[in-house]
Scaffold this active site. Structure first.
Site, PDB file in Angstrom:
ATOM      1  N   SER A 127      39.092 -11.962 -36.627  1.00  0.00           N
ATOM      2  CA  SER A 127      37.942 -12.049 -35.716  1.00  0.00           C
ATOM      3  C   SER A 127      36.558 -12.050 -36.343  1.00  0.00           C
ATOM      4  O   SER A 127      35.664 -12.739 -35.853  1.00  0.00           O
ATOM      5  CB  SER A 127      38.001 -10.888 -34.718  1.00  0.00           C
ATOM      6  OG  SER A 127      39.170 -10.950 -33.965  1.00  0.00           O
ATOM      7  N   ALA A 128      36.341 -11.206 -37.352  1.00  0.00           N
ATOM      8  CA  ALA A 128      34.975 -11.010 -37.854  1.00  0.00           C
ATOM      9  C   ALA A 128      34.386 -12.313 -38.381  1.00  0.00           C
ATOM     10  O   ALA A 128      35.125 -13.173 -38.857  1.00  0.00           O
ATOM     11  CB  ALA A 128      34.978  -9.938 -38.942  1.00  0.00           C
ATOM     12  N   PRO A 129      33.054 -12.453 -38.275  1.00  0.00           N
ATOM     13  CA  PRO A 129      32.059 -11.477 -37.810  1.00  0.00           C
ATOM     14  C   PRO A 129      31.891 -11.393 -36.293  1.00  0.00           C
ATOM     15  O   PRO A 129      31.145 -10.559 -35.810  1.00  0.00           O
ATOM     16  CB  PRO A 129      30.771 -11.975 -38.453  1.00  0.00           C
ATOM     17  CG  PRO A 129      30.955 -13.454 -38.530  1.00  0.00           C
ATOM     18  CD  PRO A 129      32.415 -13.673 -38.824  1.00  0.00           C
ATOM     19  N   GLY A 130      32.543 -12.265 -35.536  1.00  0.00           N
ATOM     20  CA  GLY A 130      32.493 -12.128 -34.081  1.00  0.00           C
ATOM     21  C   GLY A 130      31.999 -13.334 -33.319  1.00  0.00           C
ATOM     22  O   GLY A 130      31.921 -13.296 -32.089  1.00  0.00           O
ATOM     23  N   CYS A 248      37.942 -23.430 -41.839  1.00  0.00           N
ATOM     24  CA  CYS A 248      36.695 -24.095 -42.217  1.00  0.00           C
ATOM     25  C   CYS A 248      36.869 -24.739 -43.590  1.00  0.00           C
ATOM     26  O   CYS A 248      35.956 -24.744 -44.409  1.00  0.00           O
ATOM     27  CB  CYS A 248      35.512 -23.125 -42.196  1.00  0.00           C
ATOM     28  SG  CYS A 248      35.710 -21.676 -43.232  1.00  0.00           S
TER      29      CYS A 248
END
Length: 482
Positions: A127-130, A248
Site C-alpha cells: 500500500s505505501a505511501p498511500g 511501475c
C-alpha cells in the site's frame, strides 16, 4: 531535457528486445530525459471536483484533465508560486483536498473501479505511501472494508498519516509480507490490488538515478517475489472476484511473465479481462493479451503496467492457517454509546456514525460495519478511526474524528483564513477577531475541508493539533514572507 538522468546502455539494449514495433527507441530515451509533468488527484472524500476547480481557478492554477481518471489533473502553477511554495505546503494539499500523485499510477485503482463499487472487501496488498489506497477508499466512498498492507514499518507510518489527512475511514492497516494473505485470509476479498514491488524502470523521469543499479539478474529476483505475491493474491480472492496486478516497471520479466505464471498455475480458474476500453485512447497502450503497457512517451507520463483478472473458480490451498490470540477490542457499552452520540449531536449536529463503536482500554474506535467477518483472520496494525479517549466525564475527541467526520458536522465549525491556518499547522492558537460565546470543541476547516480540532476560549481557539503533525515552515502562502 535532463542530461543527468542515468540510462545505462545495457538497459537500452534490453529494452530494444521488447519495445513494441510501433514505438521508437530514441523517442523512449528522449521521454525518459524529460521532466515529469506534475499531477494531482482530487480527494472526493473531502471535496467535489467542481469545488476543487473553483479553488484552483482562484489560484490561477491550470488544470488539464487526465483521460483515465475524472478526479485527476496535470497541474501548472504560476511561476512565482512554483518557485516560492512547495505544492505540499499549499492549502489544498494540507487540507486533504488533493493528493500529489503521478498520472499513470492512478490507472490501477481505475481498473478496479467497476468491481469495488459493488463489493464489500478490498485488499491493497502493497500500500505505501498511500496514493492508491486513498484512491481506492474514495472510489469506495468510505464504504465496506479496505485492508491496506505494507511490509515496511517506516512506510506504514507514512501510510497511516496519509489516510488520516485524506479522511479515510474504512481502512484496516496490516504489517506483513503479502505472501501470508492467501493462507490466512483465503477467499476473503471481492477485489484485490497488487501494485507489486518492482525494479522501477518506469520512474526514471522522477528519479534520475532509478536505473543506477539496474540488472537483468535483479529483474529475475524481483519477478520471483512478484510471483509469490500474485499466487497469494489469487488464494485470497473470492471466486467471481477481480484482481489487478500492476508495476511501475517496463520489463516483461516483471509484467507479462508474472501474468503468464498466474495463468499457468491456476488454469481455467482465472482469466484475463481486457483493459482496451478502460478509457478513450487506452488502445495506444494495450498489449495483445489485453493488458496496459504504458511507456513514458505514450501519454507523457511515467511507465506503468496494469493487468486485470477475474477468478472463475476456487482452487484448494494446502497451506491454510489460523491466527492465534484474542481480539483486543470489545464493543462499546450501549448506554455509553448513546451518551456519546447525544454529545456529538448537541455539539456538532452529527446524528450518526457509519460503523461500530469499539473500545480498547481507554481508547474509543469506529470500525467499518462489515469488519467483523475478517477481524480475527490476521493481526492488524491499526483498525478504523480512533474517535477519542474515554474519561470519567465523557470522551475527549481525537484529531482523526475531525478529519474523517468534520464534513458532516453542521455546528461549531470554523473556516480558517490563510493566516489562521498557517498558525494552526505551526501549532499556534488561533486568534479570533471577536469574542466567541461558543464553548467546547470546534471543527476547523480550510478550503471547505476539515483539518482538525480546536477548543473555543473566548477570543481564541486553543490548538489541538497533535505534536507530531506540527510543521515549522512557511505554509499556505509565500507572499507573507516578502
Amino acid at each position: 531535457m535532463d542530461a543527468n538522468t542515468f540510462i545505462p546502455e545495457h538497459f537500452i539494449d534490453d529494452v530494444k528486445t521488447y519495445l513494441p514495433a510501433h514505438l521508437d527507441i530514441d523517442d523512449f530515451i528522449n521521454a525518459c530525459r524529460r521532466p515529469l509533468r506534475k499531477s494531482i488527484r482530487v480527494n472526493t472524500l473531502k471535496i467535489s471536483v467542481t469545488e476543487f476547480k473553483q479553488y484552483a481557478k482562484q489560484k490561477n492554477w491550470l488544470l488539464t484533465p487526465i483521460p483515465w481518471c475524472e478526479e485527476g489533473f496535470w497541474l501548472e502553477r504560476p511561476a512565482a508560486e512554483e518557485q516560492n511554495l512547495a505544492l505540499g505546503n499549499t492549502d489544498l494539499h494540507l487540507s486533504g483536498a488533493m493528493y500529489v500523485q503521478e498520472a499513470s499510477s492512478m490507472l490501477p485503482p481505475i481498473a478496479l473501479k467497476q468491481s469495488i463499487e459493488h463489493t464489500n472487501y478490498v485488499l491493497d496488498m502493497a500500500s505505501a505511501p498511500g496514493s492508491k489506497t486513498s484512491q481506492l477508499a474514495a472510489l469506495m466512498n468510505n464504504q465496506g472494508v479496505l485492508v491496506a498492507n505494507e511490509l515496511s514499518s517506516s512506510r506504514l507510518k507514512v501510510l497511516s498519516a496519509t489516510l488520516k489527512r485524506m479522511g479515510v475511514g474504512n481502512c484496516a492497516l496490516s504489517h506483513f509480507d503479502g505472501v501470508i494473505f492467501g493462507n490466512y485470509m483465503f477467499e476473503c476479498f471481492d477485489s484485490i490490488l497488487l501494485d507489486a514491488p518492482c525494479s522501477g524502470e518506469g520512474t526514471v523521469r522522477k528519479d534520475a538515478d532509478a536505473l543506477k543499479n539496474w540488472s537483468i539478474d535483479s529483474n529475475i529476483e524481483i519477478a520471483q517475489v512478484q510471483k509469490d505475491l500474485i499466487k497469494s493474491a489469487f488464494y485470497a480472492l473470492k471466486p467471481g472476484g477481480t484482481l489487478v496486478y500492476s508495476t511501475c516497471t517496463l520489463t516483461p520479466l516483471e509484467n507479462q511473465h508474472v501474468c503468464d505464471f498466474l495463468l499457468s498455475e491456476f488454469g481455467d480458474c482465472i482469466i484475463p479481462e481486457s483493459l482496451s476500453d478502460l478509457f478513450p485512447g487506452a488502445s495506444k497502450a494495450t498489449t495483445p493479451e489485453g493488458y496496459l503497457h504504458v511507456w513514458p512517451q505514450t501519454f507523457d507520463s511515467e511507465g506503468f503496467f496494469i493487468a486485470k483478472f477475474k477468478k472463475q473458480a476456487s482452487s484448494d490451498n494446502p497451506n491454510l492457517k489460523v491466527k492465534k490470540g484474542a481480539f483486543p477490542f470489545q464493543q462499546f457499552e450501549s448506554k455509553k454509546s448513546a451518551v456519546f452520540m447525544q454529545t456529538l449531536k448537541q455539539q456538532f449536529g452529527l446524528n450518526t456514525l457509519p460503523g461500530i463503536l469499539m473500545q480498547r482500554d481507554k481508547e474509543l474506535w469506529l470500525f467499518p460495519q462489515e469488519f467483523e467477518a475478517v477481524q480475527n483472520k490476521i493481526k492488524y496494525a491499526r483498525l478504523g478511526i480512533q474517535l477519542g479517549a474515554i474519561h470519567n466525564n465523557g470522551v475527549r475527541l481525537a484529531h482523526e474524528f475531525a478529519t474523517a467526520f468534520g464534513k458532516q458536522c453542521k455546528s461549531n465549525v470554523l473556516p480558517l483564513t490563510d493566516t489562521q491556518a498557517n498558525d494552526y499547522f505551526q501549532g499556534k492558537d488561533i486568534r479570533l477577531a471577536d469574542v466567541s460565546q461558543n464553548t467546547g470543541e470546534v471543527i476547523l476547516t480550510l478550503c471547505g475541508c476539515p483539518i482538525g480540532l480546536g477548543k473555543w476560549q473566548k477570543n481564541k481557539v486553543k490548538n489541538s493539533l497533535p505534536r507530531d503533525l506540527v510543521q515549522n515552515t512557511q505554509l499556505i502562502t509565500w507572499a507573507q514572507s516578502n
